[in-house]
Design a protein around this motif. Sequence first.
Motif, PDB file in Angstrom:
ATOM      1  N   UNK A   1       0.679  -1.177  -0.116  1.00 16.18           N
ATOM      2  CA  UNK A   1      -0.128  -0.228  -0.151  1.00 16.18           C
ATOM      3  C   UNK A   1       0.738   1.129   0.022  1.00 16.18           C
ATOM      4  N   UNK A   2       1.992   0.944  -0.374  1.00 19.52           N
ATOM      5  CA  UNK A   2       2.711   2.478  -0.241  1.00 19.52           C
ATOM      6  C   UNK A   2       2.518   3.295  -1.732  1.00 19.52           C
ATOM      7  N   UNK A   3       2.273   4.721  -1.491  1.00 20.41           N
ATOM      8  CA  UNK A   3       2.176   5.272  -2.854  1.00 20.41           C
ATOM      9  C   UNK A   3       3.418   5.562  -3.449  1.00 20.41           C
ATOM     10  N   UNK A   4       3.648   6.039  -4.622  1.00 16.02           N
ATOM     11  CA  UNK A   4       4.910   6.212  -5.215  1.00 16.02           C
ATOM     12  C   UNK A   4       5.795   7.094  -4.712  1.00 16.02           C
ATOM     13  N   UNK A   5       5.288   8.116  -3.930  1.00 20.34           N
ATOM     14  CA  UNK A   5       6.228   8.928  -3.371  1.00 20.34           C
ATOM     15  C   UNK A   5       6.950   8.395  -2.209  1.00 20.34           C
ATOM     16  N   UNK A   6       6.043   7.524  -1.425  1.00 21.31           N
ATOM     17  CA  UNK A   6       6.887   6.834  -0.107  1.00 21.31           C
ATOM     18  C   UNK A   6       7.663   5.842  -0.628  1.00 21.31           C
TER      19      UNK A   6
END
Lengths: 300, 280
Positions: free
Chosen positions: A198-203
């Motif tokens: 569930x990590x978004x691209x930024x993370x």
Amino acid sequence: MTDRAIGAAAPERPPLRIRLALRDLDGVTLLAVPAVLFVLALFVYPFLYGLILSFEPKAGGWLANYRKFFSEPFLYDTVWTTFRLAVPATLINVFLSIPVAMRVRRLQRRRVLTTILVVPITLGTVLIAEGLLTYLGPQGWFNRTLALFGIGQVRLVHNYMGVMLSLIMSGFPFTFLLTLSYVTGIDPSLEQAASTLGAPPRARFWHIIMPLLAQGLAINLCLSFVQTFSVFPSAVLLGAPAGETRVISIAAYQAAYEQYDYSMASAVAMIMGFAQLFVILLILAGRNLLYRGAVGGGKG
Amino acid sequence: MVQDKSIGERLWAIAIWALVIFFIVNVIATIAAVAVDSFGTRWFNSWLPVAFTTHWYKSAWDEFQLRDVLIVTFEVVGAVVLLSGLLGVPAAYALARRNFPGKPLIIVLFLLPMMIPPITFGIPLATVLYQAHLGGNMSGVILANLVPTVPFVVLVMIPFIEQIDPRIEAAARVFGAGTGRLFMHVLVPLLTPGILAALLLVLVRTIAMFELTFFTAGPDSQTLVVTLYYAVGSAGVRSNQSIDAMAVIYMITTLVWLLLALKFVDPTQIVTRVKREAAH
């Protein structure tokens, strides 16, 4: 054990030849000797010679060259001038190369782009300088295009901007190709795992890519800094070599080939080398401060 | 793998591609400006020259004595390619096959001339060469140019040699081949693609190597890139078009070899070689 004398000296030791071979020193190892001698004679020796020569000035005590360099603004200002060009150019090249490399790695036909970018590296700074003189000049295509948008003429040659632009044009392809090779070396499954969790691209970028890239980024910063710090042809041709782009390599050149003071020239070259070394150590120390830990996942 | 979703990300992607395209357009325009100018009669105050001609090539050829310069360039480059192959390949073989004490130190020794810029070590090197009466002539130029290329060949060739099965060599040794015959009949044929790639890259780098040649060349030993530098530096004296005609000749001599080299290597390899070895 037939020979009494040898047997007495080393009762249980096998002959020297065998002992050396056990440590991988044999006839094949000797094949490296000519190349090693060559580098010692034409790289290490000149460096040491230059270092010693720099302490044997034409006049004055052993530190006279260094004292002269750091007391005359005409000379010590070159260090500042060079940093003023090299630091922004390095930061622009390296930090722009990261987002571009992140995009390009997903491209199927990367080779076309990488081939185009390798051309300015191959042509070298002298040709890029000659091209930019025409292209960025007052009657060049760049200023003509600006005029189409109603922007007045911008002075981009024979000043700081000209040298900066040439450093970007010949430096960016290099840093980009280096960053690309590091980025493509990162195992994509690591990112996929983060994505699944569930990590978004930024993370994903800041917590997966950046730590794995830290090592390569540090090397990239070192290499491009060292290259931009030793800018020479474009500072002369595209800049103002007597004024705002009088970089340290020009000072070294003038000492050697205009004043024929090889001792002073060696001193300037040594100062240039130590300034580069200083920044490299700074970058490597900064990397250790920012990121400590195992560097895995790279193919390097 | 990962699809862009939000508008922000899409804008970011567009911005990045716009940047890439802007950069490439500028690179192409810079090179094209040189080429167009070299074919133009008069070019002032307009998008393109008034008319086109090829006579600048003839005048550049005579004015800069390009025949002699090209002969010198190819003599220097040929000698550098040959010698760096002869010195570099055997050394790479020794480093790839043997693990002797002090080997990491030797690797660092070969890395340094590639990573330290030529300007920094060029002046002390030129000083030493001039003292040995080797400065200002062809042998000095060749020796100076070999300083970065020998380590380059060594470091490029090590992985090539490592991937050859040592049992092939062991078999040759069993049948009585010495190191010399092993090289001629087993290794060189197997390594040809690698050697060719390394030497072509040396060739391209040497044609474009400005600093070291500039510091060591005398009037009779200037290569094309140094002649180009002097011509650009004296722009008021020479006509710009004939300088650009020489620049085009320089570009052609460099890019032909680059295209050939790219048949054997990936473009990224041209810069990443340093990193691969540095990472160890």
